[in-house]
Design a protein around this motif. Structure first.
Motif, PDB file in Angstrom:
ATOM      1  N   ARG A 166       6.474   1.524  -6.708  1.00  0.00           N
ATOM      2  CA  ARG A 166       5.436   0.683  -6.099  1.00  0.00           C
ATOM      3  C   ARG A 166       5.513  -0.698  -6.745  1.00  0.00           C
ATOM      4  O   ARG A 166       5.766  -0.783  -7.948  1.00  0.00           O
ATOM      5  CB  ARG A 166       4.044   1.273  -6.349  1.00  0.00           C
ATOM      6  CG  ARG A 166       3.755   2.494  -5.491  1.00  0.00           C
ATOM      7  CD  ARG A 166       2.273   2.788  -5.356  1.00  0.00           C
ATOM      8  NE  ARG A 166       1.623   3.148  -6.602  1.00  0.00           N
ATOM      9  CZ  ARG A 166       0.502   3.870  -6.668  1.00  0.00           C
ATOM     10  NH1 ARG A 166      -0.066   4.314  -5.564  1.00  0.00           N
ATOM     11  NH2 ARG A 166      -0.054   4.134  -7.820  1.00  0.00           N
TER      12      ARG A 166
ATOM     13  N   THR B 248      -2.316  12.512   3.251  1.00  0.00           N
ATOM     14  CA  THR B 248      -2.519  11.105   2.917  1.00  0.00           C
ATOM     15  C   THR B 248      -1.961  10.188   3.995  1.00  0.00           C
ATOM     16  O   THR B 248      -0.881  10.457   4.538  1.00  0.00           O
ATOM     17  CB  THR B 248      -1.799  10.794   1.580  1.00  0.00           C
ATOM     18  OG1 THR B 248      -2.244  11.722   0.596  1.00  0.00           O
ATOM     19  CG2 THR B 248      -2.076   9.377   1.108  1.00  0.00           C
ATOM     20  N   CYS B 252       2.004   3.138   3.370  1.00  0.00           N
ATOM     21  CA  CYS B 252       2.893   2.593   2.346  1.00  0.00           C
ATOM     22  C   CYS B 252       4.343   2.827   2.712  1.00  0.00           C
ATOM     23  O   CYS B 252       5.248   2.278   2.093  1.00  0.00           O
ATOM     24  CB  CYS B 252       2.606   3.282   1.021  1.00  0.00           C
ATOM     25  SG  CYS B 252       3.008   5.036   1.069  1.00  0.00           S
ATOM     26  N   CYS B 256       6.220   6.601  -3.043  1.00  0.00           N
ATOM     27  CA  CYS B 256       6.435   7.443  -4.220  1.00  0.00           C
ATOM     28  C   CYS B 256       7.516   8.483  -4.015  1.00  0.00           C
ATOM     29  O   CYS B 256       8.434   8.590  -4.829  1.00  0.00           O
ATOM     30  CB  CYS B 256       5.120   8.050  -4.701  1.00  0.00           C
ATOM     31  SG  CYS B 256       3.911   6.764  -5.079  1.00  0.00           S
ATOM     32  N   PRO B 257       7.430   9.281  -2.924  1.00  0.00           N
ATOM     33  CA  PRO B 257       8.516  10.244  -2.728  1.00  0.00           C
ATOM     34  C   PRO B 257       9.896   9.585  -2.706  1.00  0.00           C
ATOM     35  O   PRO B 257      10.876  10.203  -3.107  1.00  0.00           O
ATOM     36  CB  PRO B 257       8.187  10.876  -1.370  1.00  0.00           C
ATOM     37  CG  PRO B 257       6.714  10.740  -1.241  1.00  0.00           C
ATOM     38  CD  PRO B 257       6.378   9.430  -1.897  1.00  0.00           C
ATOM     39  N   CYS B 263       3.486  12.072  -3.836  1.00  0.00           N
ATOM     40  CA  CYS B 263       2.374  11.224  -3.391  1.00  0.00           C
ATOM     41  C   CYS B 263       1.098  11.684  -4.082  1.00  0.00           C
ATOM     42  O   CYS B 263       0.809  12.870  -4.176  1.00  0.00           O
ATOM     43  CB  CYS B 263       2.191  11.335  -1.889  1.00  0.00           C
ATOM     44  SG  CYS B 263       0.699  10.523  -1.285  1.00  0.00           S
ATOM     45  N   MET B 264       0.315  10.697  -4.584  1.00  0.00           N
ATOM     46  CA  MET B 264      -0.909  11.003  -5.328  1.00  0.00           C
ATOM     47  C   MET B 264      -2.154  10.762  -4.490  1.00  0.00           C
ATOM     48  O   MET B 264      -3.271  10.936  -4.962  1.00  0.00           O
ATOM     49  CB  MET B 264      -0.960  10.137  -6.590  1.00  0.00           C
ATOM     50  CG  MET B 264       0.293  10.285  -7.446  1.00  0.00           C
ATOM     51  SD  MET B 264       0.350   9.072  -8.776  1.00  0.00           S
ATOM     52  CE  MET B 264       0.794   7.600  -7.874  1.00  0.00           C
ATOM     53  N   GLY B 265      -1.943  10.319  -3.252  1.00  0.00           N
ATOM     54  CA  GLY B 265      -3.069  10.195  -2.333  1.00  0.00           C
ATOM     55  C   GLY B 265      -3.745   8.848  -2.270  1.00  0.00           C
ATOM     56  O   GLY B 265      -4.858   8.757  -1.744  1.00  0.00           O
ATOM     57  N   CYS B 266      -3.081   7.783  -2.769  1.00  0.00           N
ATOM     58  CA  CYS B 266      -3.786   6.496  -2.806  1.00  0.00           C
ATOM     59  C   CYS B 266      -4.053   5.935  -1.417  1.00  0.00           C
ATOM     60  O   CYS B 266      -4.944   5.116  -1.231  1.00  0.00           O
ATOM     61  CB  CYS B 266      -3.039   5.480  -3.676  1.00  0.00           C
ATOM     62  SG  CYS B 266      -1.708   4.572  -2.861  1.00  0.00           S
ATOM     63  N   GLY B 267      -3.292   6.392  -0.400  1.00  0.00           N
ATOM     64  CA  GLY B 267      -3.445   5.832   0.949  1.00  0.00           C
ATOM     65  C   GLY B 267      -4.730   6.232   1.633  1.00  0.00           C
ATOM     66  O   GLY B 267      -5.099   5.678   2.667  1.00  0.00           O
TER      67      GLY B 267
HETATM   68  S1  SF4 Z   1       0.450   7.622  -3.756  1.00  0.00           S
HETATM   69 FE1  SF4 Z   1       0.046   5.931  -2.392  1.00  0.00          FE
HETATM   70  S2  SF4 Z   1       1.898   4.665  -2.453  1.00  0.00           S
HETATM   71 FE2  SF4 Z   1       2.424   6.684  -3.286  1.00  0.00          FE
HETATM   72  S3  SF4 Z   1       3.199   7.791  -1.514  1.00  0.00           S
HETATM   73 FE3  SF4 Z   1       1.050   8.287  -1.721  1.00  0.00          FE
HETATM   74  S4  SF4 Z   1       0.012   6.853  -0.364  1.00  0.00           S
HETATM   75 FE4  SF4 Z   1       2.088   6.054  -0.713  1.00  0.00          FE
END
Ligand code: SF4
Ligand code: SF4
Ligand code: SF4
Ligand code: FES
Lengths: 490, 321, 140
Positions: A166, B248, B252, B256-257, B263-267
């Protein structure tokens, strides 16, 4: 309240509307400054809620302490995670991490200089505050130059995303390694981008020389006494005592430039203590072996500062040729070392920008960065400290974990915290200079702002709260506590 | 020529990363600024005065972006002011929309947080056992005040009506580049919607087995990211890494993948989901091959609600705060 | 003082537990009036969101009843139900919710007596715990 023969001035600055910082000035009966307090008024509690997380998830989580310092908490935390698992990162992982951190230096130092530092000088310190910002600066240097600067800065952002996942709040760190390898195409692309970064570094130093160093008034301001704070300094160096960001030894010098300490890892606890003050949410660090002496500067002080100027002061030089040239030029201009002039922070920042860009180029020239060895075998989890130089100064992350590597204790000492003491002194000095015999007018606002802006206070970091042009409100009370005058720049 | 559209930006309890995502628009930002009048952008960029903001007529600003969570009284005050002055108000980024990572503070009481900060941290020097006070007199004569510390984080929606939500910590600049023109110039969806492609991270992820015509397998072991290396191109979740891609929003582009990190779910939650963590529990648990695996999931609250605890139905730890 | 009576929501699979409740009724096995039954097509359809919504909107206890292992009409519905239920329980526990307010059992259509017994027992357990603090009127 007991009546005292003091006037009280309150300056509520920092994030202008949310009031996470505040300056209070007390005047004596003659209307001169009696004392000044710089307070931080927010706290977010990361050290508590990191507890219970697996250590490998900490870098990706703790990064959100600050999005301006988009890579630093992430990097310090992963170094701590290495130590928790008793490993050194694989050589390739180390190179990738260092490349990412240096790219961050390029984009962050550029953002700070162009959005916060240069507007003061290039748009002018007495200019209408409404124009003293990035947008005003772009008008002053022209939208073409503006675009060029932004474009070159963006190359660094691109590199961060490419390698760390990121562009802001990176994710690719693993204890002992990195989650991704670098392909040869990526390396070549980064190498090309790094040339633009080096050009940005050179352009920035040139702008600084043209607009600042060639201006007599500014030179007086920079080298004069108003913005002079005499303290100890701390920074990170390599075995040749050259400035380092990702890794090295932490070196402390006194106000005369003598080395008075060296540590690494957990050794920070032998040198640094953070004093809890009843009047600020931010603790105030001081050098433990010198003892707590209060918020004073001068040769006897136990306060120290960190950040670009501190790093250049503690080091004997830079590890890249163009930056080394610029380093020599700066110290020759002052004719002394250490330099105690707060405004020299901006100069040091421009030099570091160039240095970081050269380092990116150096790292990307090395084909071995494409090796696949980005992971290592981990030891048993325990305790670990990770120390790096964040753009704003030395950053310490310290974690204790259980047998599964789950965080039980976290301790974070951030750059803005280290600078708490010196900033208090800098602000007091500027206030003493600008407030005389009860004369308090609008002009003092920017004068005081210029005292702390060079430190680039990163309050999001410190309250584990936002850098930027900080709003100031000055309420002047007469000695009976009645409101006498109210000034604000927001 | 019609008047330029007016934009306002306010960062409250955030980290500045959402601001930086706009700066990262780079040259596009300069072009965008040509079409826009930035009424204020505080505190990062403009020096707009607080009193100027109050003086702006109601509904004068076309688009307001609010980033960061709501914790202090001032945050709440400014949120209400933004609501009055802006025609369209957007909760921009995970903190504003969902509470964000600082929202994990809702797992702990105020006292716990203060105790850690001022007593239990290793470099703390507190010989007199002090904590910061809302009012204190230093050296018998300097009276200083501090605002009360509040432990509890809220989302923008908790304080005012929000027109649109944008996920991401921060939103990726390429998505911001698409979203701002949509918000300014295009026909908008029903208020209360998320501005999103509507796709899940899995939908845009190259590792998705379904996209390769394979069937999704059950999860046979739980792996932490530090265990082993994921197979190139294989679905992380299937290998046991707890990837939240299925629930999620994928605006983005599955960042992350792409670098082997789940993916940690920020979306934010995919459309139709009220509570991100609960849906994640449902999706992940439903894929486990045995009951023992349930107990192997590390730190489930902090894992499933990393970005959204304040927006959840649970909001904060019970009996405390 | 008004006596507090708990509210218990039972998500009952149509193919088993719901039939069991029906049987308990026709055989006159009594169970407490606090029990409110919601019929669902399969325990596998019960989302954690339903359970938490129940807790937030006035339930002091939530019960899930599904088909015995191997007897789910949707193959693995009951199996998924228990996985979700256990994971949800871990999360709720960490959030300070007493897990005694949640229970899952396999109750077949012919288990009328067992249904009544379990409900009586669960009602007692919930009574002991008192009003649910997660209820939004308590935890605004
Ligand atoms: S954590 Fe956020 S940036 Fe990373 S894959 Fe999930 S949604 Fe996308
Ligand atoms: S959403 Fe993420 S990037 Fe934006 S303010 Fe919150 S923590 Fe920072
Ligand atoms: S679960 Fe994760 S890795 Fe697998 S397809 Fe979805 S986003 Fe990609
Ligand atoms: S049909 Fe009864 S549990 Fe699935």
């Amino acid at each position: 309240m007991k009546k005292v023969a003091l006037k009280k001035i309150e300056i509520s600055p920092m994030t202008r509307l949310s009031g996470q910082g505040k300056i209070t000035v007390f005047l004596d009966e003659q209307g001169n400054v009696d004392n000044v307090f710089f307070q931080t008024v927010e706290l977010r509690g990361y050290e508590r809620f990191l507890q219970g997380l697996p250590i490998e998830e900490v870098p990706r989580t703790v990064s959100t302490i600050c999005g301006v310092c988009r890579c630093v908490h992430f990097t310090a935390a992963v170094k701590a995670a290495d130590a928790v698992y008793q490993v050194n990162p694989s050589p390739t992982a180390r190179k990738i991490r260092e490349l990412v951190l240096n790219s961050h230096y390029v984009e962050d130092h550029a953002a700070v200089l162009y959005a916060l530092g240069f507007p003061d000088f290039i748009v002018g310190p007495t200019a209408n505050p409404a124009a003293r910002n990035l947008i005003g600066l772009i008008q002053a240097i022209g939208s073409e130059t503006g675009k060029l600067v932004l474009k070159r800065r963006y190359t660094a952002v691109k590199v961060i995303e490419m390698l760390a996942g990121r562009p802001i709040h990176p994710v690719a760190a693993l204890p002992g390694g990195w989650s991704k390898t670098v392909s040869e195409e990526e390396r070549k692309e980064i190498l090309e981008l790094s040339n633009e970064m080096v050009e940005l570094g050179q352009l920035t130093l040139k702008l600084f020389e043209d607009f600042v160093l060639k201006n007599k008034d500014y030179i007086e301001l920079i080298t004069g006494d108003v913005y002079r704070v005499v303290v100890n300094y701390m920074g990170t160096v390599d075995e040749k005592n050259r400035v380092q960001y990702y890794d090295g030894t932490q070196r402390i010098i006194d106000a005369q430039g003598n080395e008075i300490g060296r540590f690494s890892g957990k050794g920070y606890l032998d040198y640094i203590a953070e004093r809890v003050l009843p009047w600020s949410y931010l603790k105030m660090p001081y050098l433990k072996n010198l003892g707590w002496k209060g918020v004073v500067d001068g040769p006897e002080t136990s306060l120290y500062s960190v950040g670009p100027l501190a790093r250049l002061n503690v080091a004997d030089g830079m590890d890249t040729p163009l930056a080394q040239e610029a380093y020599e030029k700066m110290f020759a201009a002052f004719g002394t070392k250490p330099v105690h002039s707060v405004l020299a922070y901006h100069w040091a920042r421009a030099i570091e920008l160039l240095n970081a860009a050269e380092k990116v180029r150096f790292l990307a020239s090395d084909e071995s960065i494409t090796h696949p060895d980005v992971r290592v075998e981990l030891g048993a989890p325990g305790e670990g400290v990770g120390i790096i130089e964040a753009c704003r100064g030395t950053l310490i992350h310290h974690y204790k974990t259980d047998g599964n590597g789950f965080v039980q204790e976290a301790n974070l000492v951030v750059a803005t915290t280290h600078n708490q003491g010196p900033v208090n002194v800098a602000v007091r000095r500027a206030a003493e200079h600008f407030i005389k015999n009860g004369k308090v007018d609008e002009g003092i606002l920017n004068g005081i702002e210029m005292a702390y802006r060079p430190y680039d206070l990163c309050l999001p970091c410190a309250t584990h709260v936002l850098p930027g042009q900080l709003p100031i409100q000055v309420d002047v009370y007469d000695y009976e506590g009645k409101l006498y005058k109210s000034l604000r720049n927001h | 020529m019609p008047d330029k559209l007016k934009l306002a930006y306010f960062l409250s309890g955030g980290c500045g990363g959402c601001d930086m995502a706009i700066i990262d628009l780079s040259e596009t930002l300069i072009d965008l600024l040509l079409h826009l009048e930035v009424v204020f952008w505080v505190p990062t960029i403009t020096d707009t005065k607080y009193k100027d903001l109050e003086a702006i007529p109601d509904r004068f600003i076309d688009l307001g972006l609010y980033s960061g969570m709501v914790r202090l009284q001032e945050h709440e005050y400014i949120a209400k002011m933004m609501r009055r002055k802006c025609k369209v108000l957007v909760a921009y980024g995970a903190c504003a929309a969902l509470g964000g990572i600082p929202g994990l503070g809702n797992m702990h009481t105020r006292e716990e947080i203060l105790k850690t900060a001022y007593f239990d941290t290793s470099s703390t020097d507190n010989p007199e056992g002090l904590t910061p006070q809302t009012r204190c007199v230093v050296s018998g004569k300097y009276e200083l005040t501090l605002p009360e510390f509040y432990g509890h984080v809220r989302t923008l929606q908790d304080v005012v009506d929000v027109d649109y939500f944008i996920g991401g910590c921060p939103p990726h600049h390429s998505f911001v580049r698409q979203a701002i023109p949509v918000l300014l110039f295009e026909k908008l969806p029903a208020p209360g919607s998320w501005i999103t492609s509507g796709k899940a991270v899995c939908d845009v992820c190259d590792r998705n087995p379904v996209k390769k015509g394979e069937e999704r397998q059950l999860i046979r072991e739980i792996k932490r990211t530090l265990e082993g290396a994921p197979d190139e191109g294989k679905c992380l979740l299937q290998e046991g890494y707890l990837c939240l891609g299925p629930v999620t929003q994928g605006d983005c582009g599955s960042l992350c993948p792409k670098v082997n990190i789940p993916c940690m779910g920020c979306g934010g939650p995919i459309p139709g989901v009220r509570d991100f963590g609960l849906r994640a529990i449902s999706a992940i648990a439903g894929l486990l091959s045995s009951e023992e695996l349930v107990d192997q999931i590390p730190s489930p609250v902090k894992y499933f609600y990393r970005y959204s605890l304040p927006a959840s139905m649970l909001r904060k730890k019970l009996g405390k705060v | 003082m008004r006596v507090w009576v708990p509210n218990i929501v039972v998500f009952a699979c149509n193919w088993c537990t719901y039939q069991g409740a029906d049987l308990a009724g026709s055989l006159r096995y009594s169970y407490p009036p606090s029990i409110k039954i919601i019929r669902v097509p399969c325990s596998g359809r019960i989302e954690p969101e339903f359970i938490v919504t129940a807790l937030k909107t006035g339930a002091d206890g939530v019960f899930i009843g599904g088909c015995h292992p191997g007897e789910c009409h949707h193959k693995e519905g009951n199996y998924k139900a228990v996985l979700r239920f256990n994971l949800l329980k871990r999360v709720l526990k960490m959030m300070g919710v007493e897990t005694g307010r949640l229970r899952l059992e396999w109750i077949s259509g012919s288990d009328g007596k067992r249904f009544a017994d379990i409900m009586t027992e669960f009602d007692k357990a919930v009574q002991k715990l008192g009003p649910n603090p997660l209820r939004s009127d308590v935890n605004a």
